[in-house]
Scaffold this active site. Structure first.
Site, mmCIF file in Angstrom:
data_model
loop_
_atom_site.group_PDB
_atom_site.id
_atom_site.type_symbol
_atom_site.label_atom_id
_atom_site.label_comp_id
_atom_site.label_asym_id
_atom_site.label_seq_id
_atom_site.Cartn_x
_atom_site.Cartn_y
_atom_site.Cartn_z
ATOM 1 N N GLU A 287 0.826 -1.209 0.000
ATOM 2 C CA GLU A 287 0.000 0.000 0.000
ATOM 3 C C GLU A 287 0.864 1.266 0.000
ATOM 4 O O GLU A 287 0.456 2.315 -0.494
ATOM 5 C CB GLU A 287 -0.902 -0.007 1.247
ATOM 6 N N HIS A 308 8.131 -26.697 -1.316
ATOM 7 C CA HIS A 308 7.502 -27.827 -2.000
ATOM 8 C C HIS A 308 6.367 -27.367 -2.914
ATOM 9 O O HIS A 308 5.600 -28.190 -3.413
ATOM 10 C CB HIS A 308 6.997 -28.835 -0.965
ATOM 11 N N LYS A 422 -14.200 -0.116 -4.139
ATOM 12 C CA LYS A 422 -15.304 0.237 -3.245
ATOM 13 C C LYS A 422 -16.402 0.961 -4.014
ATOM 14 O O LYS A 422 -17.587 0.674 -3.848
ATOM 15 C CB LYS A 422 -14.813 1.131 -2.100
HETATM 16 O O1 PA5 Z 1 -3.748 1.285 5.606
HETATM 17 C C1 PA5 Z 1 -4.914 1.634 5.479
HETATM 18 O O2 PA5 Z 1 -5.235 2.807 5.605
HETATM 19 C C2 PA5 Z 1 -6.032 0.636 5.202
HETATM 20 O O3 PA5 Z 1 -5.591 -0.645 4.991
HETATM 21 C C3 PA5 Z 1 -6.974 0.623 6.382
HETATM 22 O O4 PA5 Z 1 -6.260 0.260 7.531
HETATM 23 C C4 PA5 Z 1 -8.138 -0.313 6.177
HETATM 24 O O5 PA5 Z 1 -8.801 -0.021 4.994
HETATM 25 C C5 PA5 Z 1 -9.110 -0.185 7.334
HETATM 26 O O6 PA5 Z 1 -9.534 1.135 7.466
HETATM 27 P P1 PA5 Z 1 -10.330 1.637 8.722
HETATM 28 O O7 PA5 Z 1 -9.469 1.494 9.914
HETATM 29 O O8 PA5 Z 1 -10.664 3.062 8.430
HETATM 30 O O9 PA5 Z 1 -11.571 0.781 8.848
#
Ligand code: PA5
Length: 434
Positions: A287, A308, A422
């Site tokens: 990310e 394996h 989303k």
């Molecule tokens: O790193 C990030 O921002 C995302 O992976 C969030 O942690 C994830 O989408 C969860 O978001 P939230 O804590 O707002 O529910």
């Protein structure tokens, strides 16, 4: 004893490191001056020193209450609001934590939900928790993420039906933004005990905030030692001289390899209890760096299991990958191989050796083989997996990720790409406004 880095088998020459040094230096300057892209999300840099001690004590109190009055803790969250806690709990607990007898485990079973949208998963979990005393920790920074929000709707109703609204309130703990989002609104309305996710720390950097610490403390893990390890990392990995800073060296090595066409990094470990550490690492690096048409694909493998299945491809497939192995020097436990009178399996040559001795030779043999197969190898040696070194390793990866991302020329603290699916999903579901 300390975490160390070995890149003798990375095929990287000194002049390549010399060349990238000034870029790493610039990245450190960007991060530490607070002038880089995503500068509003660097609260994790000083967190091991500056964390809110009052909140920390409140976490310990809540964890003690949950340990006293619950057989099970349900943790609702996804991505950065889930992976860190699970990574730490799995690394530092018994391999069969949830099915161990309560006498041995001493702390509540822990289950995770809201990290997928599988109806079977939820219904199967109901079967497991039937007749048990439950507490629930719902974690969402935005307070609006679909997966945990749906799970919370279902488990809130379950708790209210089981305990009545008043007692359910005493058993629901919310970890969210201090003022924004639907979960904060609900928390205020219902009066749940709540914990604040600092504004300046993004999800994937939040393991050492209340996001990770409450479930981790419920599992009986010493969060003081965890923070102490992270603090040691914070001090050691702030050294601006790359030659004395293994964290910056790791960031440099990754960028050099990426620039040479190695666009897949496989994080390898020989301990199954590190599986979720790799999952956490995948999110952190994927990310943070995967944007603007750039980024190393973070993959993970558990050896020897995956030797394996993936071993052939790593040894002999397209040469676009490199490996980073987490080598745990001292196992948590070990076991001796005994002599067998009949020796039908021919394994008596191992008599008196331990299982970990064999595991280490598997690691060395694999390293030789993959190096021969032209796979660059980086090794992160960890003296042992305890709270202290886990905290330090977390900080090592977080800091290296930020420096690596800046060196790659991206903002390591945003994630605009995750919104795309989303929007489609909401449109397909008929959500108003989509
Ligand atoms: O790193 C990030 O921002 C995302 O992976 C969030 O942690 C994830 O989408 C969860 O978001 P939230 O804590 O707002 O529910």
């Amino acid at each position: 004893m300390n975490i160390s880095l070995d890149y003798t088998n990375s095929f990287i020459e000194k002049h390549e490191l010399d060349h990238i040094k000034s870029f790493i230096c610039d990245s450190q300057e960007l991060l530490h001056s607070g002038r880089g892209p995503g500068k509003d999300f660097i609260g994790w840099v000083d967190l091991p020193k500056d964390y809110d001690k009052e909140e920390f004590n409140k976490i310990k109190e809540a964890a003690n209450k949950i340990k006293d009055d619950s057989d099970v803790l349900i943790v609702i969250g996804i991505g950065g609001s889930y992976l860190g806690a699970r990574a730490c709990i799995e690394a530092l607990s018994h391999s069969f934590y949830n099915i161990l007898s309560k006498e041995k485990r001493k702390t509540p079973e822990i289950y995770y939900v809201g990290n997928n949208i599988s109806s079977s998963y939820i219904l199967d979990l109901f079967d497991v928790i039937e007749g048990k005393n439950i507490s629930l920790n719902v974690i969402s920074k935005s307070g609006t993420t679909t997966e945990p929000a749906i799970a919370f709707r279902i488990f809130k109703e379950y708790m209210e039906n089981k305990y009545g609204r008043e007692e359910a309130k005493n058993r629901i703990y919310a970890t969210t933004d201090k003022s924004k989002g639907a979960l904060r609104e609900l928390t205020e309305k219902e009066g749940y005990t709540s914990f604040v996710i600092p504004d300046n720390i993004g999800g994937r950097y939040s393991i050492l905030t209340s996001v990770g610490l409450l479930p981790i403390a419920v599992a009986g893990i010493d969060i003081d030692n965890l923070m102490e390890g992270a603090y040691s990392g914070m001090k050691e990995y702030s050294n601006p001289d790359m030659e004395d800073n293994i964290c910056y060296q790791y960031a440099a090595l990754r960028n050099i390899l990426y620039n040479k066409g190695k666009d897949i990094e496989i994080l390898v470990s020989y301990e199954p209890y590190l599986y979720y550490l790799s999952e956490w690492w995948k999110q952190l690096y994927g990310e943070s760096e995967g944007k603007d048409g750039k980024g190393i694909y973070p993959a993970a493998a558990n050896f020897t299991t995956d030797l394996h299945s993936l071993g052939q491809l790593i040894q002999d497939g397209k040469r676009n990958l490199f490996e980073t192995t987490i080598n745990v020097e001292k196992p948590k436990k070990d076991l001796e191989i005994k002599e067998d009178k009949l020796n039908l399996d021919g394994l008596n040559f191992l008599k008196g050796k331990t299982i970990d001795f064999v595991n280490k030779r598997a690691f060395e043999g694999t390293l030789m083989a993959h190096t021969k197969g032209n796979v660059p190898n980086i090794i992160i040696n960890v003296p042992e997996v305890n709270e202290y070194y886990f905290g330090k390793l977390v900080y090592f990866f977080e800091k290296a990720c930020a420096i690596s991302g800046y060196t790659l020329g991206v903002n390591p603290f945003d994630q605009p790409g995750v919104e795309e699916y989303k929007k489609n999903m909401f449109r397909l579901l008929g959500k108003p406004g989509y």
